[in-house]
Scaffold this active site. Structure first.
Site, PDB file in Angstrom:
ATOM      1  N   ASP A   1      14.188  15.654  -7.385  1.00  0.00           N
ATOM      2  CA  ASP A   1      15.485  15.232  -6.853  1.00  0.00           C
ATOM      3  C   ASP A   1      15.339  14.286  -5.674  1.00  0.00           C
ATOM      4  O   ASP A   1      16.072  14.369  -4.693  1.00  0.00           O
ATOM      5  CB  ASP A   1      16.334  16.448  -6.467  1.00  0.00           C
ATOM      6  CG  ASP A   1      17.834  16.098  -6.415  1.00  0.00           C
ATOM      7  OD1 ASP A   1      18.212  15.043  -6.981  1.00  0.00           O
ATOM      8  OD2 ASP A   1      18.611  16.850  -5.820  1.00  0.00           O
TER       9      ASP A   1
ATOM     10  N   LYS B   1      15.901  11.195  -3.488  1.00  0.00           N
ATOM     11  CA  LYS B   1      16.968  10.206  -3.245  1.00  0.00           C
ATOM     12  C   LYS B   1      17.196  10.178  -1.743  1.00  0.00           C
ATOM     13  O   LYS B   1      16.850  11.147  -1.040  1.00  0.00           O
ATOM     14  CB  LYS B   1      18.255  10.575  -3.990  1.00  0.00           C
ATOM     15  CG  LYS B   1      18.787  11.973  -3.693  1.00  0.00           C
ATOM     16  CD  LYS B   1      20.054  12.242  -4.498  1.00  0.00           C
ATOM     17  CE  LYS B   1      20.483  13.694  -4.359  1.00  0.00           C
ATOM     18  NZ  LYS B   1      21.704  13.966  -5.141  1.00  0.00           N
TER      19      LYS B   1
ATOM     20  N   ASN C   1      18.494  13.177   0.226  1.00  0.00           N
ATOM     21  CA  ASN C   1      17.649  14.361   0.415  1.00  0.00           C
ATOM     22  C   ASN C   1      16.491  14.122   1.375  1.00  0.00           C
ATOM     23  O   ASN C   1      15.540  14.902   1.428  1.00  0.00           O
ATOM     24  CB  ASN C   1      17.119  14.870  -0.930  1.00  0.00           C
ATOM     25  CG  ASN C   1      18.202  15.598  -1.714  1.00  0.00           C
ATOM     26  OD1 ASN C   1      19.224  15.971  -1.143  1.00  0.00           O
ATOM     27  ND2 ASN C   1      17.987  15.788  -3.000  1.00  0.00           N
TER      28      ASN C   1
ATOM     29  N   ASP D   1      16.451  20.181   0.176  1.00  0.00           N
ATOM     30  CA  ASP D   1      17.139  20.523  -1.070  1.00  0.00           C
ATOM     31  C   ASP D   1      16.192  20.667  -2.259  1.00  0.00           C
ATOM     32  O   ASP D   1      15.764  19.685  -2.857  1.00  0.00           O
ATOM     33  CB  ASP D   1      18.242  19.513  -1.403  1.00  0.00           C
ATOM     34  CG  ASP D   1      19.245  20.118  -2.379  1.00  0.00           C
ATOM     35  OD1 ASP D   1      18.894  21.091  -3.078  1.00  0.00           O
ATOM     36  OD2 ASP D   1      20.387  19.633  -2.425  1.00  0.00           O
TER      37      ASP D   1
ATOM     38  N   THR E   1      19.340  13.095 -10.361  1.00  0.00           N
ATOM     39  CA  THR E   1      20.464  12.232 -10.007  1.00  0.00           C
ATOM     40  C   THR E   1      20.330  10.994 -10.889  1.00  0.00           C
ATOM     41  O   THR E   1      19.242  10.425 -10.956  1.00  0.00           O
ATOM     42  CB  THR E   1      20.347  11.856  -8.511  1.00  0.00           C
ATOM     43  OG1 THR E   1      20.409  13.073  -7.747  1.00  0.00           O
ATOM     44  CG2 THR E   1      21.452  10.917  -8.080  1.00  0.00           C
TER      45      THR E   1
END
Length: 320
Positions: A139, A141, A144, A157, A176
């Site tokens: 995840d 991005k 985060n 996260d 995402t």
């Protein structure tokens, strides 16, 4: 640490003066700024409704996130402790006073190369730690990635993280959209290679903006599968090279070949002193992005949420 020793930090001025500080809001719940009564250390506390977790069938994810919380000791990962009551699960994390990379990117449009190199090298260190523990992150991005007050970047996260045996593949559709690797979209089974794909996308986004974007996920997926990345003239040759090596087919991806993550460190990062980075002995170029002021100055402001989640007694969190 005891949960009852934590008290909310309040806004000191402006229209929310006297309200508790909220650092972020998402589908999962809220992140609030808390401090300890006695020695004033700050923590970010993520509060998630247990009812919501059950409704979204996220019990396994939450238990795994807590397991990571408990077993991780890495300067590039933000974790601390976990608590629960009848309504909520609380994840207590180190407070990163510099704010989200995403917010900084929005403010500055794009980062200059030394800042992007530094941010990415912190991610590489977090990956090295997680992958060694056989954990895929899945995840990556800018939302985060958090800055601590010194300017070091930390990963937050772990909702999509997964433990995997080397050589295995998993078929879950997670991530995402802008950052998903083609093999996730095509449901061909994926492994640790997806983390290196998203690293390439992150580098591009820090330097230029998202390489594949649209308001509709389906259109984003189509662009990713086309695989055409346009490199603007101001992007350095070294940056183009590392992105193109991180974003081919999984078997050829930098980081996913036989030397593993070592190969990544030898591209684009130039004269990065990885040992000093690990020891947090460098002066981060990111420090210029951080505003000075009250503890919450680098965060957007959010109004108070008066609603209370319903109680939840199914017992899935017995071991929490």
């Amino acid at each position: 640490m005891r949960f009852k020793d934590l008290v909310p930090v309040q806004y000191q001025e402006g229209r929310y003066q006297g309200d508790p500080v909220t650092l972020g809001v998402g589908g999962f719940g809220r992140v609030e700024l808390m401090t300890t009564v006695n020695h004033g250390k700050y923590y970010a506390v993520k509060r998630v409704s247990k009812k919501h977790i059950v409704a979204k069938r996220q019990e396994e994810h939450m238990l795994f996130e807590k397991k990571i919380l408990k077993s991780t000791q890495c300067d590039f990962i933000v974790l601390h402790a976990a608590f629960k009551d009848t309504r909520y699960i609380y994840m207590v994390m180190e407070f990163c006073g510099g704010g989200e990379i995403w917010t900084k990117l929005k403010e500055s449009g794009r980062f200059d190369e030394p800042v992007a190199v530094f941010c990415t090298s912190c991610v590489v260190e977090a990956y090295a730690y997680l992958h060694k523990k056989n954990i895929m992150y899945r995840d990556l991005k800018p939302e985060n990635l958090m800055l601590d007050v010194r300017g070091y970047v930390k990963l937050v996260d772990f909702g999509f993280a997964k433990e995997m045996v080397r050589g295995d593949k998993t078929y879950s559709f997670v991530g995402t959209p802008e950052y998903m690797a083609p093999e996730i979209i095509k449901n061909q089974g994926h492994d640790f290679a997806v983390d290196f794909w998203s690293l390439g996308i992150l580098i591009y986004e820090l330097l230029v903006g998202p390489p594949f974007s649209s308001s509709e996920p389906q259109k984003i997926y189509a662009k990713i599968l086309d695989g055409v990345m346009k490199y603007p003239p101001y992007m350095s040759e070294a940056a183009r090279s590392v992105i193109s090596k991180l974003c081919p087919r999984p078997g050829q991806r930098l980081g996913n070949t036989k030397n593993g993550i070592k190969d990544v460190r030898h591209h684009w990062f130039g004269n990065m002193n990885w040992h000093k980075l690990r020891m947090c002995q460098l002066d981060p170029p990111t420090v210029k992005l951080i505003r000075k002021g009250p503890s919450y100055i680098n965060f957007d402001r959010f109004p108070l949420d008066q609603t209370k989640a319903d109680e939840e007694f199914s017992g899935w969190d017995r071991d929490f």
